[in-house]
Design a protein around this motif. Structure first.
Motif, PDB file in Angstrom:
ATOM      1  N   MET A 190       0.904  -1.325   0.039  1.00 50.13           N
ATOM      2  CA  MET A 190       0.044  -0.056  -0.123  1.00 50.13           C
ATOM      3  C   MET A 190       0.884   1.251  -0.021  1.00 50.13           C
ATOM      4  O   MET A 190       0.326   2.385  -0.213  1.00 50.13           O
ATOM      5  N   ALA A 191       2.340   0.835   0.170  1.00 46.62           N
ATOM      6  CA  ALA A 191       2.945   2.242   0.472  1.00 46.62           C
ATOM      7  C   ALA A 191       3.057   3.236  -1.147  1.00 46.62           C
ATOM      8  O   ALA A 191       3.141   4.084  -1.026  1.00 46.62           O
ATOM      9  N   GLU A 192       3.205   2.217  -2.020  1.00 45.98           N
ATOM     10  CA  GLU A 192       3.242   2.647  -3.353  1.00 45.98           C
ATOM     11  C   GLU A 192       2.128   3.230  -3.879  1.00 45.98           C
ATOM     12  O   GLU A 192       2.024   4.475  -4.660  1.00 45.98           O
ATOM     13  N   LEU A 193       0.998   2.924  -3.376  1.00 45.78           N
ATOM     14  CA  LEU A 193      -0.469   3.463  -3.567  1.00 45.78           C
ATOM     15  C   LEU A 193      -0.440   4.948  -3.021  1.00 45.78           C
ATOM     16  O   LEU A 193      -0.922   5.734  -3.598  1.00 45.78           O
ATOM     17  N   GLY A 194      -0.121   4.913  -1.805  1.00 43.15           N
ATOM     18  CA  GLY A 194      -0.456   6.326  -0.981  1.00 43.15           C
ATOM     19  C   GLY A 194       0.668   7.122  -1.801  1.00 43.15           C
ATOM     20  O   GLY A 194       0.607   8.395  -1.820  1.00 43.15           O
ATOM     21  N   ALA A 195       2.121   6.711  -2.024  1.00 41.48           N
ATOM     22  CA  ALA A 195       2.993   7.736  -2.494  1.00 41.48           C
ATOM     23  C   ALA A 195       2.394   8.083  -3.919  1.00 41.48           C
ATOM     24  O   ALA A 195       2.804   9.417  -4.226  1.00 41.48           O
TER      25      ALA A 195
ATOM     26  N   GLU B 131      -2.855   7.735   2.103  1.00 43.93           N
ATOM     27  CA  GLU B 131      -1.595   8.396   1.433  1.00 43.93           C
ATOM     28  C   GLU B 131      -0.375   7.973   2.399  1.00 43.93           C
ATOM     29  O   GLU B 131       0.633   7.937   2.012  1.00 43.93           O
ATOM     30  N   GLN B 132      -0.735   7.515   3.688  1.00 44.85           N
ATOM     31  CA  GLN B 132       0.447   7.036   4.423  1.00 44.85           C
ATOM     32  C   GLN B 132       0.644   5.682   4.164  1.00 44.85           C
ATOM     33  O   GLN B 132       1.711   5.231   4.889  1.00 44.85           O
ATOM     34  N   GLY B 133       0.021   4.839   3.508  1.00 44.60           N
ATOM     35  CA  GLY B 133       0.113   3.743   2.914  1.00 44.60           C
ATOM     36  C   GLY B 133      -0.422   2.606   4.044  1.00 44.60           C
ATOM     37  O   GLY B 133       0.295   1.583   3.948  1.00 44.60           O
ATOM     38  N   ARG B 134      -1.218   3.017   4.837  1.00 46.51           N
ATOM     39  CA  ARG B 134      -1.619   1.906   5.866  1.00 46.51           C
ATOM     40  C   ARG B 134      -2.395   0.797   5.109  1.00 46.51           C
ATOM     41  O   ARG B 134      -3.083   1.000   3.965  1.00 46.51           O
TER      42      ARG B 134
ATOM     43  N   LEU C  86      -3.580   3.131 -10.750  1.00 43.75           N
ATOM     44  CA  LEU C  86      -4.198   3.054  -9.525  1.00 43.75           C
ATOM     45  C   LEU C  86      -5.196   1.911  -9.246  1.00 43.75           C
ATOM     46  O   LEU C  86      -4.828   1.342  -8.239  1.00 43.75           O
ATOM     47  N   TYR C  87      -5.780   1.524  -9.920  1.00 38.16           N
ATOM     48  CA  TYR C  87      -6.560   0.289  -9.885  1.00 38.16           C
ATOM     49  C   TYR C  87      -5.771  -0.977  -9.556  1.00 38.16           C
ATOM     50  O   TYR C  87      -5.942  -1.937  -8.710  1.00 38.16           O
ATOM     51  N   THR C  88      -4.536  -0.995 -10.469  1.00 39.01           N
ATOM     52  CA  THR C  88      -3.571  -2.181 -10.418  1.00 39.01           C
ATOM     53  C   THR C  88      -3.092  -2.328  -8.737  1.00 39.01           C
ATOM     54  O   THR C  88      -2.927  -3.304  -8.258  1.00 39.01           O
ATOM     55  N   LEU C  89      -2.687  -0.976  -8.344  1.00 42.45           N
ATOM     56  CA  LEU C  89      -1.969  -0.913  -7.042  1.00 42.45           C
ATOM     57  C   LEU C  89      -3.075  -1.325  -6.085  1.00 42.45           C
ATOM     58  O   LEU C  89      -2.534  -2.044  -5.013  1.00 42.45           O
ATOM     59  N   ALA C  90      -4.356  -1.203  -6.046  1.00 44.06           N
ATOM     60  CA  ALA C  90      -5.242  -1.471  -5.224  1.00 44.06           C
ATOM     61  C   ALA C  90      -5.765  -2.938  -5.216  1.00 44.06           C
ATOM     62  O   ALA C  90      -6.453  -3.306  -4.625  1.00 44.06           O
TER      63      ALA C  90
END
Length: 276
Positions: free
Chosen positions: A1-6, A53-56, A82-86
């Motif tokens: 989730m860190a990459e999504l937040g970044a 955004e914090q990648g929690r 975005l969808y792939t990261l999630a």
């Protein structure tokens, strides 16, 4: 989730405040929109968006991602990312239908397949473009109303298409199974729901086949047609996906792999069987 937040933070900070009718921030402030401004426009809580955004380790729903994609004004490629990261299917696979006008470079690609019939379909199998050989095989494609120019619908409702397929009982159900397999989770979208309801209203065969819930992946294979002028035509069925427009599927009936089908198609074209 860190990459999504970044990724979310990067796109938020690149937004132009003036484009949102917001006043500029002081020079000491981070550029772009603030977290609370994004959260408000996307309809989520500021705490929840901050955690994102914090990648929690939280699991955003597809609806939330839809709202964030719109709010952040992501491009098609960025939405896919975005969808792939999630962990979801890329947004392009669930995107809006293509306009009826197929891009010129894909028209040229379809025309280059002559004398093999070739056409393009959108995610709900609306036919968005075709070459002269496909029109020679199925002249109705040029005259049917654009809103009814759907491959699945035509297979089950057009008598010409039924007569064109000597193995209609088998092929119609295989086409439906492939449609269900390719649409997958998108079947809940309004455009797919409306299509299924429309065909059910006019075809009992479709309704019975739909209730069977058969699912298949597409496989290249031999296809046979009984053309009212040319007689039996034998093709090899292929489907291609352009990398620059993955929502478009190009279907090619290769005419030169066996017998005299290619010659017959040339004769149809030369005889002016095509209506446009």
């Amino acid at each position: 989730m860190a990459e999504l937040g970044a990724f979310l933070r990067s796109r938020r900070e690149q937004l132009d405040r003036a484009a949102f009718d917001l006043p500029p921030l002081g020079r000491s402030r981070t550029p772009g929109l603030r977290r609370e401004e994004i959260a408000y426009r996307a309809g989520v809580s500021i705490t929840w968006y901050t955690w994102l955004e914090q990648g929690r380790d939280i699991n955003p729903s597809r609806q939330v991602l839809d709202a964030l994609a719109v709010t952040l004004r992501l491009s098609a490629a960025e939405q896919d990312y975005l969808y792939t990261l999630a962990g979801y299917t890329p947004a392009s696979a669930a995107g809006p239908l293509l306009p009826s006008a197929l891009p010129a470079h894909l028209h040229r690609l379809l025309d280059a397949q002559l004398p093999s019939p070739a056409f393009a379909v959108s995610p709900d199998w609306t036919i968005t473009g075709w070459n002269g050989a496909y029109e020679a095989l199925y002249p109705g494609v040029a005259t049917v109303a654009p809103e009814d120019r759907n491959l699945l619908q035509l297979i089950f409702t057009d008598p010409y298409v039924r007569d064109l397929l000597p193995d209609w009982e088998v092929m119609s159900r295989r086409f439906l199974a492939e449609y269900r397999g390719s649409a997958g989770p998108l079947l809940g979208q309004a455009v797919h729901v409306a299509l299924v309801k429309r065909i059910i209203a006019t075809s009992g065969d479709f309704e019975r086949a739909w209730q069977a819930h058969r699912v298949e992946r597409f496989e290249s294979r031999e296809r046979r047609f009984l053309h009212p002028v040319a007689g039996e035509l034998v093709f090899e069925h292929h489907r291609l996906i352009p990398s620059d427009l993955p929502d478009v599927h190009l279907v090619v009936y290769l005419a030169d792999h066996r017998g005299d089908t290619a010659a017959k198609m040339r004769q149809l074209l030369a005889a002016g069987e095509v209506t446009t």
